[in-house]
Design an enzyme around this catalytic site. Sequence first.
Site, PDB file in Angstrom:
ATOM      1  N   GLY A  46       0.831  -1.194   0.000  1.00 49.84           N
ATOM      2  CA  GLY A  46       0.000   0.000   0.000  1.00 49.84           C
ATOM      3  C   GLY A  46       0.867   1.245   0.000  1.00 49.84           C
ATOM      4  O   GLY A  46       2.070   1.175   0.297  1.00 49.84           O
ATOM      5  N   GLN A  51       2.928  10.028   1.863  1.00 50.26           N
ATOM      6  CA  GLN A  51       4.244   9.376   1.939  1.00 50.26           C
ATOM      7  C   GLN A  51       5.169   9.822   0.815  1.00 50.26           C
ATOM      8  O   GLN A  51       6.385   9.681   0.918  1.00 50.26           O
ATOM      9  CB  GLN A  51       4.097   7.849   1.893  1.00 50.26           C
ATOM     10  CG  GLN A  51       3.456   7.254   3.132  1.00 50.26           C
ATOM     11  CD  GLN A  51       3.345   5.757   3.034  1.00 50.26           C
ATOM     12  OE1 GLN A  51       2.412   5.242   2.430  1.00 50.26           O
ATOM     13  NE2 GLN A  51       4.297   5.040   3.596  1.00 50.26           N
ATOM     14  N   CYS A  91       5.816  -0.323   7.612  1.00 49.11           N
ATOM     15  CA  CYS A  91       5.509   0.871   6.822  1.00 49.11           C
ATOM     16  C   CYS A  91       6.728   1.245   5.993  1.00 49.11           C
ATOM     17  O   CYS A  91       7.853   1.234   6.491  1.00 49.11           O
ATOM     18  CB  CYS A  91       5.133   2.022   7.759  1.00 49.11           C
ATOM     19  SG  CYS A  91       4.703   3.542   6.888  1.00 49.11           S
ATOM     20  N   LEU A  92       6.486   1.593   4.746  1.00 47.16           N
ATOM     21  CA  LEU A  92       7.588   1.989   3.860  1.00 47.16           C
ATOM     22  C   LEU A  92       8.271   3.260   4.363  1.00 47.16           C
ATOM     23  O   LEU A  92       9.419   3.514   4.021  1.00 47.16           O
ATOM     24  CB  LEU A  92       7.063   2.208   2.436  1.00 47.16           C
ATOM     25  CG  LEU A  92       6.558   0.947   1.723  1.00 47.16           C
ATOM     26  CD1 LEU A  92       5.920   1.318   0.390  1.00 47.16           C
ATOM     27  CD2 LEU A  92       7.685  -0.053   1.522  1.00 47.16           C
ATOM     28  N   HIS A 133      -4.446   1.456   7.627  1.00 44.33           N
ATOM     29  CA  HIS A 133      -3.087   2.013   7.733  1.00 44.33           C
ATOM     30  C   HIS A 133      -2.914   3.183   6.759  1.00 44.33           C
ATOM     31  O   HIS A 133      -2.349   4.228   7.113  1.00 44.33           O
ATOM     32  CB  HIS A 133      -2.093   0.868   7.452  1.00 44.33           C
ATOM     33  CG  HIS A 133      -0.653   1.245   7.381  1.00 44.33           C
ATOM     34  ND1 HIS A 133       0.282   0.810   8.302  1.00 44.33           N
ATOM     35  CD2 HIS A 133       0.038   2.002   6.494  1.00 44.33           C
ATOM     36  CE1 HIS A 133       1.477   1.294   7.980  1.00 44.33           C
ATOM     37  NE2 HIS A 133       1.360   2.019   6.879  1.00 44.33           N
ATOM     38  N   GLU A 134      -3.440   3.023   5.534  1.00 46.72           N
ATOM     39  CA  GLU A 134      -3.289   4.085   4.522  1.00 46.72           C
ATOM     40  C   GLU A 134      -4.155   5.305   4.862  1.00 46.72           C
ATOM     41  O   GLU A 134      -3.708   6.451   4.695  1.00 46.72           O
ATOM     42  CB  GLU A 134      -3.655   3.564   3.124  1.00 46.72           C
ATOM     43  CG  GLU A 134      -2.877   2.348   2.631  1.00 46.72           C
ATOM     44  CD  GLU A 134      -1.383   2.444   2.829  1.00 46.72           C
ATOM     45  OE1 GLU A 134      -0.851   3.564   2.934  1.00 46.72           O
ATOM     46  OE2 GLU A 134      -0.731   1.388   2.908  1.00 46.72           O
ATOM     47  N   HIS A 137      -2.460   7.470   7.254  1.00 45.08           N
ATOM     48  CA  HIS A 137      -1.468   8.365   6.638  1.00 45.08           C
ATOM     49  C   HIS A 137      -2.139   9.654   6.154  1.00 45.08           C
ATOM     50  O   HIS A 137      -1.572  10.742   6.264  1.00 45.08           O
ATOM     51  CB  HIS A 137      -0.777   7.697   5.446  1.00 45.08           C
ATOM     52  CG  HIS A 137       0.357   6.775   5.798  1.00 45.08           C
ATOM     53  ND1 HIS A 137       1.468   7.200   6.506  1.00 45.08           N
ATOM     54  CD2 HIS A 137       0.580   5.469   5.528  1.00 45.08           C
ATOM     55  CE1 HIS A 137       2.319   6.178   6.651  1.00 45.08           C
ATOM     56  NE2 HIS A 137       1.804   5.107   6.069  1.00 45.08           N
TER      57      HIS A 137
HETATM   58  O1  GNR Z   1       3.975  -2.584   2.645  1.00 46.12           O
HETATM   59  C1  GNR Z   1       3.319  -2.443   3.686  1.00 46.12           C
HETATM   60  N1  GNR Z   1       3.022  -3.537   4.435  1.00 46.12           N
HETATM   61  C2  GNR Z   1       2.136  -3.521   5.491  1.00 46.12           C
HETATM   62  C3  GNR Z   1       2.111  -4.633   6.323  1.00 46.12           C
HETATM   63  C4  GNR Z   1       1.232  -4.680   7.382  1.00 46.12           C
HETATM   64  C5  GNR Z   1       0.370  -3.642   7.615  1.00 46.12           C
HETATM   65  C6  GNR Z   1       0.391  -2.520   6.798  1.00 46.12           C
HETATM   66  C7  GNR Z   1       1.261  -2.471   5.736  1.00 46.12           C
HETATM   67  S1  GNR Z   1       1.257  -1.082   4.697  1.00 46.12           S
HETATM   68  C8  GNR Z   1       2.903  -1.094   4.117  1.00 46.12           C
HETATM   69  C9  GNR Z   1       3.082  -0.047   3.042  1.00 46.12           C
HETATM   70  C10 GNR Z   1       2.913   1.324   3.643  1.00 46.12           C
HETATM   71  O2  GNR Z   1       3.696   1.847   4.379  1.00 46.12           O
HETATM   72  N2  GNR Z   1       1.801   1.950   3.392  1.00 46.12           N
HETATM   73  O3  GNR Z   1       1.551   3.135   3.944  1.00 46.12           O
HETATM   74 NI    NI Z   2       2.710   3.192   5.775  1.00 47.18          NI
END
Ligand code: GNR
Ligand code: NI
Length: 166
Positions: A46, A51, A91-92, A133-134, A137
């Site tokens: 995601g 980001q 999270c990236l 999660h997104e 952000h």
């Molecule tokens: O790549 C991602 N893996 C992930 C794993 C578990 C819960 C949420 C995520 S999202 C993350 C990519 C990201 O940072 N999206 O904002």
């Molecule tokens: Ni993230």
Amino acid sequence: MAILDILIYPDSRLHSKARPVAQVDSRIRKLIDDMSETMYAAPGIGLAAPQVNVMERIIVVDISESKDSLLAMVNPEIIQSEGQDEHEEGCLSVPGVYAPVKRYENIRVRALDKQGKPFELDAGGLLGVCIQHEIDHLDGKVFVDYLSHLKQDRIRKKMQKVMRHS
Ligand code: GNR
Ligand code: NI
């Protein structure tokens, strides 16, 4: 298409709130393409526009193994939720850090698609976690904000070390 730079925690820009998209036009569609390419290249499941330093309410998600199930959502909103569950998240923007976060087990989301057409989606499991999660952000929230201050402190120090070595 283009691969965009991803902001790394702690960066105050990751804590700004994104504004709604007024119209899904060619600029937004190009951004969705660039965000998708950036997500696949990372690789991640995601990515949210903040980001990549774009403070607009756009997310892309693809939890498939084959990386052929792209979901783009503009102005996504959780309109129903039920249950709670804890999942390990990453999270990236916080590379190398994983921690459990409590989320709704199931959600119903309303959003606009790449054509600007409204749609609704029921999501649970990893897809539900990823969408929550997104959307966080978009509201200036990073998953480490849910952890104890001690853990946040350790993560900040770890990230500063990682940045020095790159
Ligand atoms: O790549 C991602 N893996 C992930 C794993 C578990 C819960 C949420 C995520 S999202 C993350 C990519 C990201 O940072 N999206 O904002
Ligand atoms: Ni993230």
